[in-house]
Motif scaffolding. Structure first.
Motif, PDB file in Angstrom:
ATOM      1  N   ALA A 104       4.314  10.010  -7.316  1.00  0.00           N
ATOM      2  CA  ALA A 104       5.339  10.275  -8.325  1.00  0.00           C
ATOM      3  C   ALA A 104       4.719  10.480  -9.705  1.00  0.00           C
ATOM      4  O   ALA A 104       5.143  11.356 -10.466  1.00  0.00           O
ATOM      5  N   THR A 105       3.688   9.711 -10.020  1.00  0.00           N
ATOM      6  CA  THR A 105       3.006   9.875 -11.301  1.00  0.00           C
ATOM      7  C   THR A 105       2.361  11.257 -11.402  1.00  0.00           C
ATOM      8  O   THR A 105       2.461  11.926 -12.438  1.00  0.00           O
ATOM      9  N   LEU A 106       1.723  11.699 -10.334  1.00  0.00           N
ATOM     10  CA  LEU A 106       1.104  13.029 -10.342  1.00  0.00           C
ATOM     11  C   LEU A 106       2.158  14.129 -10.440  1.00  0.00           C
ATOM     12  O   LEU A 106       1.942  15.144 -11.112  1.00  0.00           O
ATOM     13  N   MET A 107       3.288  13.932  -9.774  1.00  0.00           N
ATOM     14  CA  MET A 107       4.351  14.937  -9.847  1.00  0.00           C
ATOM     15  C   MET A 107       4.889  15.051 -11.275  1.00  0.00           C
ATOM     16  O   MET A 107       5.157  16.151 -11.752  1.00  0.00           O
ATOM     17  N   VAL A 108       5.042  13.935 -11.960  1.00  0.00           N
ATOM     18  CA  VAL A 108       5.530  13.969 -13.337  1.00  0.00           C
ATOM     19  C   VAL A 108       4.470  14.567 -14.261  1.00  0.00           C
ATOM     20  O   VAL A 108       4.778  15.365 -15.148  1.00  0.00           O
ATOM     21  N   TYR A 109       3.213  14.214 -14.025  1.00  0.00           N
ATOM     22  CA  TYR A 109       2.135  14.692 -14.892  1.00  0.00           C
ATOM     23  C   TYR A 109       1.954  16.208 -14.756  1.00  0.00           C
ATOM     24  O   TYR A 109       1.716  16.901 -15.740  1.00  0.00           O
ATOM     25  N   PHE A 110       2.076  16.711 -13.543  1.00  0.00           N
ATOM     26  CA  PHE A 110       1.889  18.139 -13.300  1.00  0.00           C
ATOM     27  C   PHE A 110       3.214  18.899 -13.174  1.00  0.00           C
ATOM     28  O   PHE A 110       3.277  19.932 -12.525  1.00  0.00           O
ATOM     29  N   LYS A 111       4.267  18.392 -13.796  1.00  0.00           N
ATOM     30  CA  LYS A 111       5.573  19.032 -13.708  1.00  0.00           C
ATOM     31  C   LYS A 111       5.569  20.490 -14.196  1.00  0.00           C
ATOM     32  O   LYS A 111       6.166  21.343 -13.530  1.00  0.00           O
ATOM     33  N   PRO A 112       4.916  20.831 -15.295  1.00  0.00           N
ATOM     34  CA  PRO A 112       4.903  22.250 -15.692  1.00  0.00           C
ATOM     35  C   PRO A 112       4.261  23.157 -14.636  1.00  0.00           C
ATOM     36  O   PRO A 112       4.738  24.267 -14.391  1.00  0.00           O
ATOM     37  N   LEU A 113       3.222  22.659 -13.983  1.00  0.00           N
ATOM     38  CA  LEU A 113       2.578  23.444 -12.927  1.00  0.00           C
ATOM     39  C   LEU A 113       3.524  23.644 -11.754  1.00  0.00           C
ATOM     40  O   LEU A 113       3.677  24.764 -11.246  1.00  0.00           O
ATOM     41  N   ARG A 154       0.815  -1.219   0.000  1.00  0.00           N
ATOM     42  CA  ARG A 154       0.000   0.000   0.000  1.00  0.00           C
ATOM     43  C   ARG A 154       0.853   1.276   0.000  1.00  0.00           C
ATOM     44  O   ARG A 154       0.600   2.187  -0.803  1.00  0.00           O
ATOM     45  N   PRO A 155       1.885   1.419   0.847  1.00  0.00           N
ATOM     46  CA  PRO A 155       2.708   2.638   0.769  1.00  0.00           C
ATOM     47  C   PRO A 155       3.440   2.777  -0.564  1.00  0.00           C
ATOM     48  O   PRO A 155       3.598   3.888  -1.072  1.00  0.00           O
ATOM     49  N   LEU A 156       3.887   1.644  -1.112  1.00  0.00           N
ATOM     50  CA  LEU A 156       4.569   1.722  -2.408  1.00  0.00           C
ATOM     51  C   LEU A 156       3.628   2.191  -3.508  1.00  0.00           C
ATOM     52  O   LEU A 156       4.024   2.976  -4.375  1.00  0.00           O
ATOM     53  N   LEU A 157       2.409   1.727  -3.473  1.00  0.00           N
ATOM     54  CA  LEU A 157       1.434   2.181  -4.467  1.00  0.00           C
ATOM     55  C   LEU A 157       1.117   3.665  -4.284  1.00  0.00           C
ATOM     56  O   LEU A 157       0.957   4.403  -5.259  1.00  0.00           O
ATOM     57  N   GLY A 158       1.045   4.094  -3.043  1.00  0.00           N
ATOM     58  CA  GLY A 158       0.803   5.512  -2.775  1.00  0.00           C
ATOM     59  C   GLY A 158       1.938   6.381  -3.282  1.00  0.00           C
ATOM     60  O   GLY A 158       1.714   7.431  -3.886  1.00  0.00           O
ATOM     61  N   LEU A 159       3.173   5.953  -3.031  1.00  0.00           N
ATOM     62  CA  LEU A 159       4.324   6.711  -3.530  1.00  0.00           C
ATOM     63  C   LEU A 159       4.378   6.703  -5.049  1.00  0.00           C
ATOM     64  O   LEU A 159       4.756   7.697  -5.667  1.00  0.00           O
ATOM     65  N   GLY A 160       4.000   5.586  -5.654  1.00  0.00           N
ATOM     66  CA  GLY A 160       3.956   5.520  -7.113  1.00  0.00           C
ATOM     67  C   GLY A 160       2.925   6.474  -7.687  1.00  0.00           C
ATOM     68  O   GLY A 160       3.176   7.150  -8.686  1.00  0.00           O
ATOM     69  N   ALA A 161       1.764   6.546  -7.043  1.00  0.00           N
ATOM     70  CA  ALA A 161       0.723   7.470  -7.503  1.00  0.00           C
ATOM     71  C   ALA A 161       1.183   8.915  -7.338  1.00  0.00           C
ATOM     72  O   ALA A 161       0.954   9.762  -8.213  1.00  0.00           O
TER      73      ALA A 161
END
Length: 105
Positions: free
Chosen positions: A38-47, A29-36
């Motif tokens: 990280a995905t949001l950080m990459v997706y919203f990198k310009p912001l 569960r924590p690994l999945l949370g960190l993965g999510a």
């Protein structure tokens, strides 16, 4: 022999399997949370980069054009003086000319 003789070992095995799956899920569960995250950080990198730049501009505003030009001239004068000091022993005439150029505005 009754049916419960077969059911009891199967029930114990299923209980162990469910406990093992629950432990694995709790560990993942924590690994999945960190993965999510990280995905949001990459997706919203310009912001995020825009927010970071805006915060940086609040802390350290950009210098005006006149200030940047003056700093550039000062660095050029420093470079000329440094070159003059390097050539002072071997080529004194060149050093004098470089100091003359550095002294101009």
């Amino acid at each position: 022999m009754s049916l419960f003789a077969f059911a009891l070992p199967a029930e114990i095995a299923l209980f162990d399997a469910s406990a093992l799956l629950a432990a694995a899920a709790a560990a993942l569960r924590p690994l999945l949370g960190l993965g999510a995250l990280a995905t949001l950080m990459v997706y919203f990198k310009p912001l995020w980069m825009g927010i970071l730049r805006a915060a940086l501009m609040l802390i350290k505003p950009r210098k005006s054009l006149e200030q940047r030009i003056a700093r550039s001239k000062f660095r050029g004068q420093q470079l000329m003086r440094r070159m003059a000091n390097d050539h002072a022993v071997s080529q004194p005439n060149l050093a004098a000319e470089l100091r003359l150029l550095a002294g101009r505005d």
